[in-house]
Design a protein around this motif. Structure first.
Motif, PDB file in Angstrom:
ATOM      1  N   UNK A  76       0.859  -1.190   0.000  1.00 46.14           N
ATOM      2  CA  UNK A  76       0.000   0.000   0.000  1.00 46.14           C
ATOM      3  C   UNK A  76       0.889   1.231   0.000  1.00 46.14           C
ATOM      4  N   UNK A  77       0.364   2.315  -0.557  1.00 43.43           N
ATOM      5  CA  UNK A  77       1.039   3.605  -0.507  1.00 43.43           C
ATOM      6  C   UNK A  77       0.299   4.415   0.539  1.00 43.43           C
ATOM      7  N   UNK A  78       1.013   4.796   1.592  1.00 45.38           N
ATOM      8  CA  UNK A  78       0.382   5.475   2.720  1.00 45.38           C
ATOM      9  C   UNK A  78       1.015   6.847   2.892  1.00 45.38           C
ATOM     10  N   UNK A  79       0.142   7.868   2.943  1.00 53.93           N
ATOM     11  CA  UNK A  79       0.582   9.242   3.166  1.00 53.93           C
ATOM     12  C   UNK A  79       0.022   9.715   4.500  1.00 53.93           C
ATOM     13  N   UNK A 137       2.665  14.862   4.052  1.00 56.08           N
ATOM     14  CA  UNK A 137       3.902  14.221   3.622  1.00 56.08           C
ATOM     15  C   UNK A 137       3.710  13.363   2.387  1.00 56.08           C
ATOM     16  N   UNK A 138       4.814  12.891   1.825  1.00 58.96           N
ATOM     17  CA  UNK A 138       4.733  12.036   0.633  1.00 58.96           C
ATOM     18  C   UNK A 138       4.206  10.649   0.988  1.00 58.96           C
ATOM     19  N   UNK A 139       3.706   9.954   0.000  1.00 59.84           N
ATOM     20  CA  UNK A 139       3.222   8.584   0.192  1.00 59.84           C
ATOM     21  C   UNK A 139       4.414   7.637   0.162  1.00 59.84           C
ATOM     22  N   UNK A 140       4.431   6.695   1.076  1.00 64.57           N
ATOM     23  CA  UNK A 140       5.477   5.686   1.146  1.00 64.57           C
ATOM     24  C   UNK A 140       4.882   4.331   0.783  1.00 64.57           C
ATOM     25  N   UNK A 168      -4.659   8.832   7.968  1.00 68.47           N
ATOM     26  CA  UNK A 168      -3.730   8.710   6.845  1.00 68.47           C
ATOM     27  C   UNK A 168      -4.550   8.502   5.585  1.00 68.47           C
ATOM     28  N   UNK A 169      -3.876   8.583   4.431  1.00 70.53           N
ATOM     29  CA  UNK A 169      -4.525   8.298   3.155  1.00 70.53           C
ATOM     30  C   UNK A 169      -3.836   7.074   2.571  1.00 70.53           C
ATOM     31  N   UNK A 178      -8.242   5.907  -0.209  1.00 71.70           N
ATOM     32  CA  UNK A 178      -9.226   6.113   0.844  1.00 71.70           C
ATOM     33  C   UNK A 178      -8.608   6.685   2.108  1.00 71.70           C
ATOM     34  N   UNK A 179      -9.386   7.525   2.805  1.00 73.61           N
ATOM     35  CA  UNK A 179      -8.921   8.038   4.097  1.00 73.61           C
ATOM     36  C   UNK A 179      -9.057   6.933   5.148  1.00 73.61           C
TER      37      UNK A 179
END
Length: 160
Positions: A12-15, A19-22, A53-54, A68-69
């Motif tokens: 998953x990409x989590x922001x 901040x940037x998504x990791x 987070x997103x 999704x939030x």
């Protein structure tokens, strides 16, 4: 669609915040994603302290299908769910430096096991997702080094 994407997620990409998504590995358990961060594990700055987070997930063909939030909660060894969830997450950990039971013990002492569940806001899907790449410039790292030309033992002749 969100429930199906969460069930199939392994990355998953989590922001967190602005901040940037990791990109992080995650494990779906009971319609929630679990992410381990801390020493010896993946780094996701701010997730351990965040309440929201997103999350962006990919589809079967690698493209982004839903964003999704999420509400972020922490699972501790004192929680009842720890005994059920932590071993499942440890079993899915690839290239683990130690067996799963010792991994769970180390996580209890040093790491944070975060639970991400969908928030009340609706997810973004389909045409509402950005069409562009959203790629950012690479972050600075001390691991950069100059590449050398390949070594050749004998002279290579060109064909004419």
């Amino acid at each position: 669609m969100l429930a199906e994407a969460v069930r199939k997620a392994s990355v998953a990409w989590i922001a967190v915040g602005d901040g940037p998504a990791y990109a992080v590995w995650c494990v779906p358990v009971d319609d929630a994603l679990y992410v381990v961060t801390g020493p010896g594990e993946q780094s996701l700055p701010g997730l351990a302290e965040a309440d929201a987070a997103v999350v962006t997930l990919r589809g079967d063909h690698g493209g982004r299908i839903v964003s999704w939030p999420a509400q972020v909660g922490r699972l501790t060894p004192a929680d009842e769910a720890w005994a059920a969830v932590a071993p499942q997450v440890a079993a899915k950990r690839l290239n683990s430096p130690e067996p799963a039971p010792r991994l769970v013990e180390r996580w209890a002492a040093e790491c944070v096991l975060s639970r991400l569940t969908p928030a009340a806001a609706p997810p973004t899907t389909g045409d509402a997702l950005p069409a562009g790449s959203l790629a950012a410039t690479p972050r600075e790292t001390p691991a950069v080094r100059r590449t050398r030309r390949p070594f050749r033992l004998h002279r290579v002749r060109r064909r004419r």
